[in-house]
Design a protein around this motif. Sequence first.
Motif, PDB file in Angstrom:
ATOM      1  N   LEU A  55     -22.387  -0.863  -5.788  1.00  0.00           N
ATOM      2  CA  LEU A  55     -21.119  -1.519  -6.129  1.00  0.00           C
ATOM      3  C   LEU A  55     -20.247  -0.628  -7.003  1.00  0.00           C
ATOM      4  O   LEU A  55     -19.014  -0.646  -6.899  1.00  0.00           O
ATOM      5  N   ILE A  56     -20.872   0.152  -7.861  1.00  0.00           N
ATOM      6  CA  ILE A  56     -20.115   1.082  -8.710  1.00  0.00           C
ATOM      7  C   ILE A  56     -19.446   2.154  -7.845  1.00  0.00           C
ATOM      8  O   ILE A  56     -18.250   2.444  -7.997  1.00  0.00           O
ATOM      9  N   PHE A  57     -20.201   2.729  -6.920  1.00  0.00           N
ATOM     10  CA  PHE A  57     -19.611   3.726  -6.024  1.00  0.00           C
ATOM     11  C   PHE A  57     -18.571   3.089  -5.094  1.00  0.00           C
ATOM     12  O   PHE A  57     -17.591   3.751  -4.708  1.00  0.00           O
ATOM     13  N   ALA A 111     -20.153   6.445   1.563  1.00  0.00           N
ATOM     14  CA  ALA A 111     -21.363   6.994   2.174  1.00  0.00           C
ATOM     15  C   ALA A 111     -22.529   6.891   1.194  1.00  0.00           C
ATOM     16  O   ALA A 111     -23.653   6.501   1.565  1.00  0.00           O
ATOM     17  N   ILE A 112     -22.270   7.224  -0.076  1.00  0.00           N
ATOM     18  CA  ILE A 112     -23.303   7.090  -1.113  1.00  0.00           C
ATOM     19  C   ILE A 112     -23.697   5.627  -1.275  1.00  0.00           C
ATOM     20  O   ILE A 112     -24.886   5.301  -1.442  1.00  0.00           O
ATOM     21  N   THR A 113     -22.707   4.737  -1.209  1.00  0.00           N
ATOM     22  CA  THR A 113     -22.980   3.297  -1.291  1.00  0.00           C
ATOM     23  C   THR A 113     -23.961   2.863  -0.214  1.00  0.00           C
ATOM     24  O   THR A 113     -24.926   2.136  -0.483  1.00  0.00           O
ATOM     25  N   HIS A 114     -23.745   3.311   1.017  1.00  0.00           N
ATOM     26  CA  HIS A 114     -24.617   2.904   2.130  1.00  0.00           C
ATOM     27  C   HIS A 114     -26.032   3.462   1.966  1.00  0.00           C
ATOM     28  O   HIS A 114     -27.012   2.799   2.335  1.00  0.00           O
ATOM     29  N   ILE A 115     -26.138   4.657   1.402  1.00  0.00           N
ATOM     30  CA  ILE A 115     -27.462   5.226   1.144  1.00  0.00           C
ATOM     31  C   ILE A 115     -28.200   4.370   0.112  1.00  0.00           C
ATOM     32  O   ILE A 115     -29.393   4.058   0.266  1.00  0.00           O
ATOM     33  N   LEU A 116     -27.490   3.960  -0.934  1.00  0.00           N
ATOM     34  CA  LEU A 116     -28.097   3.125  -1.971  1.00  0.00           C
ATOM     35  C   LEU A 116     -28.489   1.763  -1.427  1.00  0.00           C
ATOM     36  O   LEU A 116     -29.586   1.253  -1.715  1.00  0.00           O
ATOM     37  N   THR A 127       0.822  -1.209   0.000  1.00  0.00           N
ATOM     38  CA  THR A 127       0.000   0.000   0.000  1.00  0.00           C
ATOM     39  C   THR A 127       0.859   1.264   0.000  1.00  0.00           C
ATOM     40  O   THR A 127       0.356   2.357  -0.235  1.00  0.00           O
ATOM     41  N   SER A 128       2.157   1.094   0.279  1.00  0.00           N
ATOM     42  CA  SER A 128       3.052   2.253   0.324  1.00  0.00           C
ATOM     43  C   SER A 128       3.379   2.803  -1.065  1.00  0.00           C
ATOM     44  O   SER A 128       3.896   3.907  -1.192  1.00  0.00           O
ATOM     45  N   SER A 129       3.087   2.004  -2.108  1.00  0.00           N
ATOM     46  CA  SER A 129       3.375   2.442  -3.479  1.00  0.00           C
ATOM     47  C   SER A 129       2.093   2.370  -4.316  1.00  0.00           C
ATOM     48  O   SER A 129       1.913   1.449  -5.113  1.00  0.00           O
ATOM     49  N   PRO A 130       1.174   3.323  -4.130  1.00  0.00           N
ATOM     50  CA  PRO A 130      -0.097   3.288  -4.865  1.00  0.00           C
ATOM     51  C   PRO A 130       0.117   3.453  -6.358  1.00  0.00           C
ATOM     52  O   PRO A 130       0.995   4.202  -6.803  1.00  0.00           O
ATOM     53  N   SER A 131      -0.660   2.737  -7.146  1.00  0.00           N
ATOM     54  CA  SER A 131      -0.567   2.821  -8.603  1.00  0.00           C
ATOM     55  C   SER A 131      -1.909   2.436  -9.195  1.00  0.00           C
ATOM     56  O   SER A 131      -2.785   1.887  -8.507  1.00  0.00           O
ATOM     57  N   TRP A 132      -2.076   2.715 -10.484  1.00  0.00           N
ATOM     58  CA  TRP A 132      -3.308   2.329 -11.157  1.00  0.00           C
ATOM     59  C   TRP A 132      -3.442   0.815 -11.204  1.00  0.00           C
ATOM     60  O   TRP A 132      -4.556   0.288 -11.177  1.00  0.00           O
ATOM     61  N   PHE A 133      -2.301   0.116 -11.262  1.00  0.00           N
ATOM     62  CA  PHE A 133      -2.354  -1.350 -11.279  1.00  0.00           C
ATOM     63  C   PHE A 133      -2.874  -1.885  -9.944  1.00  0.00           C
ATOM     64  O   PHE A 133      -3.727  -2.779  -9.916  1.00  0.00           O
ATOM     65  N   SER A 134      -2.363  -1.334  -8.835  1.00  0.00           N
ATOM     66  CA  SER A 134      -2.843  -1.784  -7.523  1.00  0.00           C
ATOM     67  C   SER A 134      -4.314  -1.422  -7.329  1.00  0.00           C
ATOM     68  O   SER A 134      -5.074  -2.175  -6.700  1.00  0.00           O
ATOM     69  N   ALA A 135      -4.744  -0.285  -7.897  1.00  0.00           N
ATOM     70  CA  ALA A 135      -6.165   0.092  -7.831  1.00  0.00           C
ATOM     71  C   ALA A 135      -7.016  -0.910  -8.606  1.00  0.00           C
ATOM     72  O   ALA A 135      -8.099  -1.314  -8.159  1.00  0.00           O
ATOM     73  N   LEU A 136      -6.524  -1.323  -9.789  1.00  0.00           N
ATOM     74  CA  LEU A 136      -7.248  -2.296 -10.605  1.00  0.00           C
ATOM     75  C   LEU A 136      -7.387  -3.623  -9.874  1.00  0.00           C
ATOM     76  O   LEU A 136      -8.481  -4.209  -9.836  1.00  0.00           O
ATOM     77  N   ILE A 137      -6.291  -4.093  -9.275  1.00  0.00           N
ATOM     78  CA  ILE A 137      -6.327  -5.376  -8.568  1.00  0.00           C
ATOM     79  C   ILE A 137      -7.279  -5.316  -7.381  1.00  0.00           C
ATOM     80  O   ILE A 137      -8.018  -6.268  -7.104  1.00  0.00           O
ATOM     81  N   LYS A 138      -7.295  -4.185  -6.676  1.00  0.00           N
ATOM     82  CA  LYS A 138      -8.184  -4.041  -5.517  1.00  0.00           C
ATOM     83  C   LYS A 138      -9.652  -3.986  -5.941  1.00  0.00           C
ATOM     84  O   LYS A 138     -10.530  -4.539  -5.266  1.00  0.00           O
ATOM     85  N   CYS A 139      -9.909  -3.319  -7.069  1.00  0.00           N
ATOM     86  CA  CYS A 139     -11.292  -3.151  -7.526  1.00  0.00           C
ATOM     87  C   CYS A 139     -11.812  -4.352  -8.314  1.00  0.00           C
ATOM     88  O   CYS A 139     -13.032  -4.475  -8.514  1.00  0.00           O
ATOM     89  N   LEU A 140     -10.917  -5.223  -8.772  1.00  0.00           N
ATOM     90  CA  LEU A 140     -11.314  -6.320  -9.651  1.00  0.00           C
ATOM     91  C   LEU A 140     -12.420  -7.203  -9.076  1.00  0.00           C
ATOM     92  O   LEU A 140     -13.376  -7.546  -9.796  1.00  0.00           O
ATOM     93  N   PRO A 141     -12.365  -7.609  -7.791  1.00  0.00           N
ATOM     94  CA  PRO A 141     -13.477  -8.407  -7.250  1.00  0.00           C
ATOM     95  C   PRO A 141     -14.819  -7.675  -7.315  1.00  0.00           C
ATOM     96  O   PRO A 141     -15.863  -8.301  -7.547  1.00  0.00           O
ATOM     97  N   ILE A 142     -14.797  -6.352  -7.115  1.00  0.00           N
ATOM     98  CA  ILE A 142     -16.041  -5.578  -7.181  1.00  0.00           C
ATOM     99  C   ILE A 142     -16.537  -5.508  -8.623  1.00  0.00           C
ATOM    100  O   ILE A 142     -17.749  -5.605  -8.889  1.00  0.00           O
ATOM    101  N   PHE A 143     -15.616  -5.355  -9.581  1.00  0.00           N
ATOM    102  CA  PHE A 143     -16.002  -5.407 -10.997  1.00  0.00           C
ATOM    103  C   PHE A 143     -16.701  -6.734 -11.305  1.00  0.00           C
ATOM    104  O   PHE A 143     -17.685  -6.770 -12.055  1.00  0.00           O
TER     105      PHE A 143
END
Length: 240
Positions: A75-77, A101-106, A32-48
């Motif tokens: 899930l999108i938010f 917060a928007i997710t919880h409202i939905l 987590t100390s080196s944030p990147s678009w790749f690490s964002a993709l891997i983190k979001c992939l299960p939600i996708f």
Amino acid sequence: MVSPVTVVKSEGPKLVPFFKATCVYFVLWLPTSSPSWFSALIKCLPIFCLWVFLLAHGFSFLGAHASARKILAGLIFSALGDAFLIWQEQGYFVHGLLMFAITHILYSSAFGMKPLNVAAGMVITGVSSLSYILLYPYLAGPFTYLVGVYIALIGFMGWRAVAGLQLANDLWTWTKLSACLGSVLFMVSDLTIAVNKFCFPVPHSRAIIMATYYAAQMLIALSAVECQDVGVARKAARCP
């Protein structure tokens, strides 16, 4: 009520990509100390993959059921929130907080206001209030009220999910149980984030946060497909 066997047979194959993507996240375990678009993709992939899980039930299903659409929007938010939190040390923590917060409202809207279940609401209110009281001495600046509002929103979401589970009256379904467990796990995940960020380091915090978070999102996504599975069960019952 739809049997667990029917659920596994109908929904299990659609969740395989989610389980694979979750395994990829934990196997790679990117720092987590080196944030990147790749690490964002891997983190979001299960939600996708959970987006795909809901879309796999068909646009007609989503069009006919507002609750399923709201959960998909949630899930999108959530994915946006995950991406922002990758760069939380660069000043995007509040952005992630807003997305969730928007997710919880939905999700709250998807779970609905019936049955009211005041007793469940009082219990969740007590737990939420206690959480804020414990966190309050460690909060400063805008987080003093931002965290309070967020706890109120996730607590409300948890209440609406738990309220739907009527065990005493034998009116529960596996999807209501799924929503209930998912909301509780979401609260555990977010409370761990708050304690780890504002109070003190929690041992194995990242593993606890992500395991409970992914499980929560999967269970909440599952809670959206009850209507279709009831239809499948009825068709199966009519077959000789």
